[in-house]
Structures are given as structure tokens and as C-alpha cells.
Enzyme design. Sequence first.
Site, PDB file in Angstrom:
ATOM      1  N   TYR A 296       0.864  -1.183   0.000  1.00 12.39           N
ATOM      2  CA  TYR A 296       0.000   0.000   0.000  1.00 12.39           C
ATOM      3  C   TYR A 296       0.894   1.224   0.000  1.00 12.39           C
ATOM      4  O   TYR A 296       1.889   1.280   0.745  1.00 12.39           O
ATOM      5  CB  TYR A 296      -0.884   0.030   1.257  1.00 12.39           C
ATOM      6  CG  TYR A 296      -1.676   1.306   1.369  1.00 12.39           C
ATOM      7  CD1 TYR A 296      -2.978   1.385   0.870  1.00 12.39           C
ATOM      8  CD2 TYR A 296      -1.124   2.453   1.935  1.00 12.39           C
ATOM      9  CE1 TYR A 296      -3.704   2.561   0.937  1.00 12.39           C
ATOM     10  CE2 TYR A 296      -1.839   3.641   2.003  1.00 12.39           C
ATOM     11  CZ  TYR A 296      -3.123   3.688   1.503  1.00 12.39           C
ATOM     12  OH  TYR A 296      -3.839   4.859   1.557  1.00 12.39           O
TER      13      TYR A 296
ATOM     14  N   GLU B  66      -3.101   7.453  -4.373  1.00  9.39           N
ATOM     15  CA  GLU B  66      -3.046   6.209  -3.594  1.00  9.39           C
ATOM     16  C   GLU B  66      -2.935   5.024  -4.544  1.00  9.39           C
ATOM     17  O   GLU B  66      -3.630   4.986  -5.565  1.00  9.39           O
ATOM     18  CB  GLU B  66      -4.325   6.077  -2.763  1.00  9.39           C
ATOM     19  CG  GLU B  66      -4.361   4.824  -1.893  1.00  9.39           C
ATOM     20  CD  GLU B  66      -5.741   4.591  -1.286  1.00  9.39           C
ATOM     21  OE1 GLU B  66      -5.908   4.860  -0.097  1.00  9.39           O
ATOM     22  OE2 GLU B  66      -6.639   4.140  -2.019  1.00  9.39           O
TER      23      GLU B  66
END
Length: 376
Positions: free
Chosen positions: A101, A185
Site C-alpha cells: 500500500y 493512492e
Amino acid sequence: MDLYEHQARELFEKHGIPVPRAEVTASPERARGIARALGGRAVVKAQVKTGGRGKAGGVRLVADPAAAEEAARQILGMDIKGHPVGTVMLAEPVDIEREFYVSYVLDRAAGHFLAVASAEGGMEIEEVAAERPEAVARIPVDPAVGVTTATAVRIADAAGLPPQTVDTLVRLWQVLVREDALLVEVNPLVRTADGRTMALDGKVTLDDNALFRQARWGDERAISADPLEARAAAKGLNYVKLDGEVGVVGNGAGLVMSTLDVVAGCGARPANFLDIGGGASARVMADGLAVVLSDPAVKSVLVNVFGGITACDAVADGILRALEEVRPTKPIVVRLDGNNAGRGRAVLAAHAHPLVEQATTMDGAARRAARLATAA
Ligand code: GDP
Ligand code: MN
């Protein structure tokens, strides 16, 4: 403005971040053709501006073009957390070894950006962050310096990402800066079985205040805006749609914001923010009132004007003009004070429209509008 995954993917590709080959369509038949072009197997992904598509069944790995068509047909009929699926993206499947992530997000309170990264990316990242916050690294990024190779090495080290991700971490920062984003992101950023790094999903939020210099998204903004907001923007009005039932029109952002508070204090919810600005003409007032009245959620309208540069008689004229043009069916409570208030009130009183009431104070006007909205 949030972008769709396929638009985020396009920006990643533009800045040299490796992404799978992919194409978007609204047609199941076309999805079959795209899957064939991708080599038969494909990942079919709902394009909606919300996360958790995988858990909702909006991401499916298919083995052949016929299955891609079938999956596309099913996904195109879905509603994911209130977002109807209008298009799907078909991507070349990737053999995932590990999922990471990574994001850069503006930390307004701290006055800098934050790099958030974890070696435990994927669909469970929220649980990981909640249950084991130590598995998620948070590194401040000085906006004046940005993410240099040295910063990226620190981020990768802190999060336990392999050194092969450093180049992508630097490029992702360039996406944020060059594309005027407030958030970028990637989840998952993956290490593939053959050792490559790839962005398999992307979320990008652009800074609306910078859209004027990002020509690529000019039309996109009009399409993605709330229809009432789009209509107000076309009239040059400063309008924001909210969730309540009392329409609010005022002059000056500060006065309008206080008016929203006072309405809320009276036990009702404002339906919108609308600032007609200083020195507003009758035309602007009429346009503003027309937009507010066309919101089906609105049960009553509160016009709160304190005339400074704006003359209250012009505001009253604008209200009369709107009454003529829109023929409203909802009550309007008007509070006029300041510059030419006496003349403005007299204009409205003389007209004696059955749906228009006047109040002398802001509190009184808000109470009355709230009562009319909750009684309706
Ligand atoms: P989200 O649930 O909305 O975040 O959608 P994602 O695009 O992140 O997809 C959810 C999950 O599907 C990812 O975490 C991956 O595990 C999986 N996935 C996505 N693309 C691929 C792919 O090309 N190959 C494989 N094997 N899995 C994938
Ligand atoms: Mn994801």
C-alpha cells in the site's frame, strides 16, 4: 474531484509508473473483444468512485473472452455503495507475489504531506491500519522538498517495501505535484512473480482550485458535478449542495456560513450554501433563487441579506423576478437589513406574494424557515 481508476491509471502511465495494459468500456460485447486483445484472460473491474470494489464483487478475474463478457454484463448492472456502475475496465491479469500500500496525502492540520505506506497492502488495508497501526508507516513529506530518491528510500525502509519500489515512490510524488492532486493512492502496488513492480489500482483526488490549469479534466468536472452545482456554476454562482431541506441564499460567504449555523441551531438542516456576493444585482438574486428553488429536497427558502455594497431594493427586485420566472411552490422567508433595507422591504410588502414572508432578524427568519421546512 476524484478520478476513476482508469483515469488514475492513465496519469500513472504518463509519469512512467508501470501499469497493466487496460481498456474501458460500457458494453459487455466490447468487453469480450478487449479480453481477446489482452490475450484471453482479464481482470474485469467496475469503474466507480468508491473503494472496496473487490469485496463488493466488482473485480473479477476471468479465464477467457466469453467469461469476460459475462462478468462485464453482471458488473455493469451493479450498484456499489450507492454508485451505479456505468463502465468497466478490463486489465491484463498480473501474477501477484506481494501486495503493498502506498499513498501521499495532504495533512492540512500539520501543513505538510504525508507518505503512508505498508508492506501489507491489498483489500484488508483498513483492518491492518486499525488493528496493527505499526504495520503502516507514516512519513511527513516537506512540500518544498518533495519525495526525492533519498526520501523514497526512507519511506520504503520504514514500511518494509523492497528497494525496487523506490522509483515508483518518486514517480508517484511527481503525479501528485504535476497533476495538482491532493491525494494519490496505489493499493495494491504489487511485486509480480517475475520481480516487477506494478500499480494495480489507483485513486487520485485532484485539487479543484487547480483545474483551470489542468485542461485534461475541463469537461470531466462538468460531468461529475452535482447537476444543480453545474447549473449554478454556469450562472457564475457560488453554490454548494448540502443534505438538508432549508434552501439558503445570502450575500457574503461569512454571512451565508453563519446562516447555515443558525438554521442548524433551529433544528433544521440547510439544503445548500449560496453566496450571491457583494454588489449582487437583481439578475444574480433571481438566478440564485431559481437554482435553490429547483432543488427537490428544498422545503422552504431563507433569503438573508445584509446590504453593504448590495442594495436591498435590488435584492427585492431579484426576488420578484424569480417569483415570476420560477413560479415557486415553496415558502420563502426574507430578511433584509442594511443598505436600502426599507425600500427593499416595501417592495416585497407591496407585492404581497402569498409565499413570501418577511422577518426582521436573522434568528427570527431562520426559526421561521426551519419551522416551515419541518412542518412541510
Ligand atoms: P478495490 O477492492 O476497489 O480496491 O479494487 P482493486 O483494484 O484493488 O482490486 C482488488 C483486489 O483484486 C486486489 O487487491 C488484488 O488482490 C486483486 N487483483 C486486482 N488486479 C489483479 C490482477 O491483475 N491479478 C490478480 N491475481 N489479482 C488482481
Ligand atoms: Mn484497491
